[in-house]
Write an enzyme that holds these catalytic residues in place. Sequence first.
Site, PDB file in Angstrom:
ATOM      1  CE  LYS A  22       5.939   7.643  16.076  1.00 62.92           C
ATOM      2  NZ  LYS A  22       6.570   8.054  14.823  1.00 62.92           N
ATOM      3  CB  CYS A 117      13.747   6.672  12.103  1.00 66.79           C
ATOM      4  SG  CYS A 117      13.376   6.804  13.838  1.00 66.79           S
ATOM      5  NE  ARG A 122      11.364   5.722   6.634  1.00 72.12           N
ATOM      6  CZ  ARG A 122      10.948   5.904   7.878  1.00 72.12           C
ATOM      7  NH1 ARG A 122      11.789   6.279   8.796  1.00 72.12           N
ATOM      8  NH2 ARG A 122       9.696   5.723   8.199  1.00 72.12           N
ATOM      9  CG  ASP A 125       8.831   5.967  -5.385  1.00 74.39           C
ATOM     10  OD1 ASP A 125       9.064   5.860  -4.163  1.00 74.39           O
ATOM     11  OD2 ASP A 125       8.600   4.978  -6.106  1.00 74.39           O
ATOM     12  NE  ARG A 397      11.165  10.754  15.649  1.00 74.74           N
ATOM     13  CZ  ARG A 397      11.193   9.974  14.587  1.00 74.74           C
ATOM     14  NH1 ARG A 397      12.316   9.396  14.231  1.00 74.74           N
ATOM     15  NH2 ARG A 397      10.117   9.754  13.870  1.00 74.74           N
TER      16      ARG A 397
HETATM   17  C1  UD1 Z   1       5.303   4.427   8.421  1.00 73.72           C
HETATM   18  C2  UD1 Z   1       5.532   4.625   9.897  1.00 73.72           C
HETATM   19  C3  UD1 Z   1       6.745   3.854  10.359  1.00 73.72           C
HETATM   20  C4  UD1 Z   1       6.635   2.388   9.938  1.00 73.72           C
HETATM   21  C5  UD1 Z   1       6.300   2.255   8.465  1.00 73.72           C
HETATM   22  C6  UD1 Z   1       6.008   0.820   8.043  1.00 73.72           C
HETATM   23  C7  UD1 Z   1       4.677   6.856  10.265  1.00 73.72           C
HETATM   24  C8  UD1 Z   1       4.971   8.277  10.562  1.00 73.72           C
HETATM   25  N1  UD1 Z   1       5.710   6.035  10.148  1.00 73.72           N
HETATM   26  O1  UD1 Z   1       6.452   4.955   7.774  1.00 73.72           O
HETATM   27  O2  UD1 Z   1       6.814   3.956  11.776  1.00 73.72           O
HETATM   28  O3  UD1 Z   1       7.878   1.757  10.174  1.00 73.72           O
HETATM   29  O4  UD1 Z   1       5.152   3.044   8.148  1.00 73.72           O
HETATM   30  O5  UD1 Z   1       4.960   0.314   8.792  1.00 73.72           O
HETATM   31  O6  UD1 Z   1       3.546   6.447  10.181  1.00 73.72           O
HETATM   32  N2  UD1 Z   1       8.240   3.365  -0.025  1.00 73.72           N
HETATM   33  C9  UD1 Z   1       8.552   3.625  -1.333  1.00 73.72           C
HETATM   34  N3  UD1 Z   1       8.045   4.758  -1.909  1.00 73.72           N
HETATM   35  C10 UD1 Z   1       7.245   5.616  -1.238  1.00 73.72           C
HETATM   36  C11 UD1 Z   1       6.922   5.341   0.113  1.00 73.72           C
HETATM   37  C12 UD1 Z   1       7.434   4.195   0.690  1.00 73.72           C
HETATM   38  O7  UD1 Z   1       9.266   2.858  -1.996  1.00 73.72           O
HETATM   39  O8  UD1 Z   1       6.817   6.628  -1.807  1.00 73.72           O
HETATM   40  C13 UD1 Z   1       8.761   2.124   0.606  1.00 73.72           C
HETATM   41  C14 UD1 Z   1       9.657   2.417   1.794  1.00 73.72           C
HETATM   42  O9  UD1 Z   1      10.985   2.650   1.411  1.00 73.72           O
HETATM   43  C15 UD1 Z   1       9.503   1.149   2.590  1.00 73.72           C
HETATM   44  C16 UD1 Z   1       8.050   0.734   2.315  1.00 73.72           C
HETATM   45  O10 UD1 Z   1       7.671   1.417   1.143  1.00 73.72           O
HETATM   46  O11 UD1 Z   1      10.366   0.158   2.101  1.00 73.72           O
HETATM   47  C17 UD1 Z   1       7.076   1.058   3.416  1.00 73.72           C
HETATM   48  O12 UD1 Z   1       7.171   2.426   3.747  1.00 73.72           O
HETATM   49  P1  UD1 Z   1       5.953   3.230   4.371  1.00 73.72           P
HETATM   50  O13 UD1 Z   1       4.892   2.282   4.776  1.00 73.72           O
HETATM   51  O14 UD1 Z   1       5.598   4.349   3.464  1.00 73.72           O
HETATM   52  O15 UD1 Z   1       6.620   3.831   5.646  1.00 73.72           O
HETATM   53  P2  UD1 Z   1       6.435   5.252   6.238  1.00 73.72           P
HETATM   54  O16 UD1 Z   1       5.068   5.801   5.901  1.00 73.72           O
HETATM   55  O17 UD1 Z   1       7.617   6.058   5.925  1.00 73.72           O
END
Ligand code: UD1
Length: 430
Positions: A22, A117, A122, A125, A397
Amino acid sequence: MEQYAIKGGNPLVGEVEIGGAKNAALAILAASIMTDETVLIENVPDVRDTNVMMQAIESIGGIVEHLDRHTVRISGKSITDLVIEDDFIKKIRASYYLLGALLGKHKKAQVTLPGGCNIGLRPIDQHIKGFRALGADVRIEHGFIIAEAERLRGGHIYMDVVTVGATIDVMMAAVLAEGQTIIENAAKEPHVVDVANFLNSMGAVIRGAGTDVIRIKGVPKLHGTEYTIIPDQIEAGTFMFAAAVTKGDVTVKNVIPKHLESISAKLTEIGCEVEESDDAVRVVASKPLSHTHVKTLPYPGFPTDMQPQITVALGLSRGTSIVTESIFENRFKYVDELTRMGASIKVESNTAIIDGVSKYTGASISAPDLRAGAALVIAGLAAEGTTVIDDIKFIERGYEDFHIKLQNLGAQIERVNSERELQKFRLKTG
Ligand code: UD1
């Protein structure tokens, strides 16, 4: 009021085919609009999130043809509208991938702030920082993220945290930037590699995906391709843990065992037998489960998306286990529901201390989010009596035909739509 009704107690036995990933599909669908040529994508899972993404693409003028349940042909040539304001997009966090895709191709994008979710703050930045490093002006106004640039030029980005979403999003935009981009402290998840392979098959020049330094040489344009999405690591892992908690014997087929190593290792540690072959993994749980400690980490560590499933298993294991969630700060919300089923778990900040119990008992519970919902289904399969799970829209989902695949492994589970159907299920299962 769609619900799952589950009568627990049957060991899961047999084989299950795993679908396309997914999280890779969401990014690949978004990236497919970065060319004016047609793109054919196979192994797209038929789940709510991917369908919402395809509706979003259609809402801006893209053409999406479903050739069969898992194959789509996409043409982004007719896209002129660069604003994703469809209500659907609020439902999926991965809407941010359209930002990277549109910014790369059209140098402008306006996308609703992501939903998805509710498992923590999340922030986005790092996405914004990456786009700015490519020369884009990025602002948040009226619930939208607006990114635009006259020209994108390669940049050097050091991600402050390891983030799958920002790594992929910035990689997509950088593919069509002028010059070289370097992303350091990049995420190494299998779907990061899959998206890079997909973009490379469209003529992009991305090197190092799967390591923590990704180098992208910008190209002026991308071309059409045919591509098959990798199998879903988390769907596979969920069935592997379902085998473990029901004392079953399940072969998950159409997987890449290498992607499942951290999951297989934990299952072995708690007393299951795990046999790997080329594209399948068999999990046999013939002994009582034993306790362990686990901490979620970016790939190749234990995935946060498998944290609820392993917690459910450890709740039935002998001794005390500790689960530490290091990626998202609010990912133990399902523990209250599991407690209603008899689990003994104490949560302190990002740590769950689990005292194994000998059994769960069926209860009426709600799925708080996608993966926790799936984990509660597994708990219901192991529980004594009937479990009724509300809010299964979250589970749908990300899991295609979840209850049907479980039925085929011998589970007593049905998707019910009314009190009457629930009563019928109760009568039938005794
Ligand atoms: C993706 C997955 C989700 C999975 C997660 C971690 C998708 C659609 N979702 O979510 O299923 O649980 O990876 O493997 O692929 N963060 C920041 N700033 C940012 C982006 C992220 O601080 O701009 C932090 C987040 O709060 C979190 C960590 O980085 O603590 C990891 O997040 P991230 O890997 O980006 O998760 P998602 O891409 O949202």
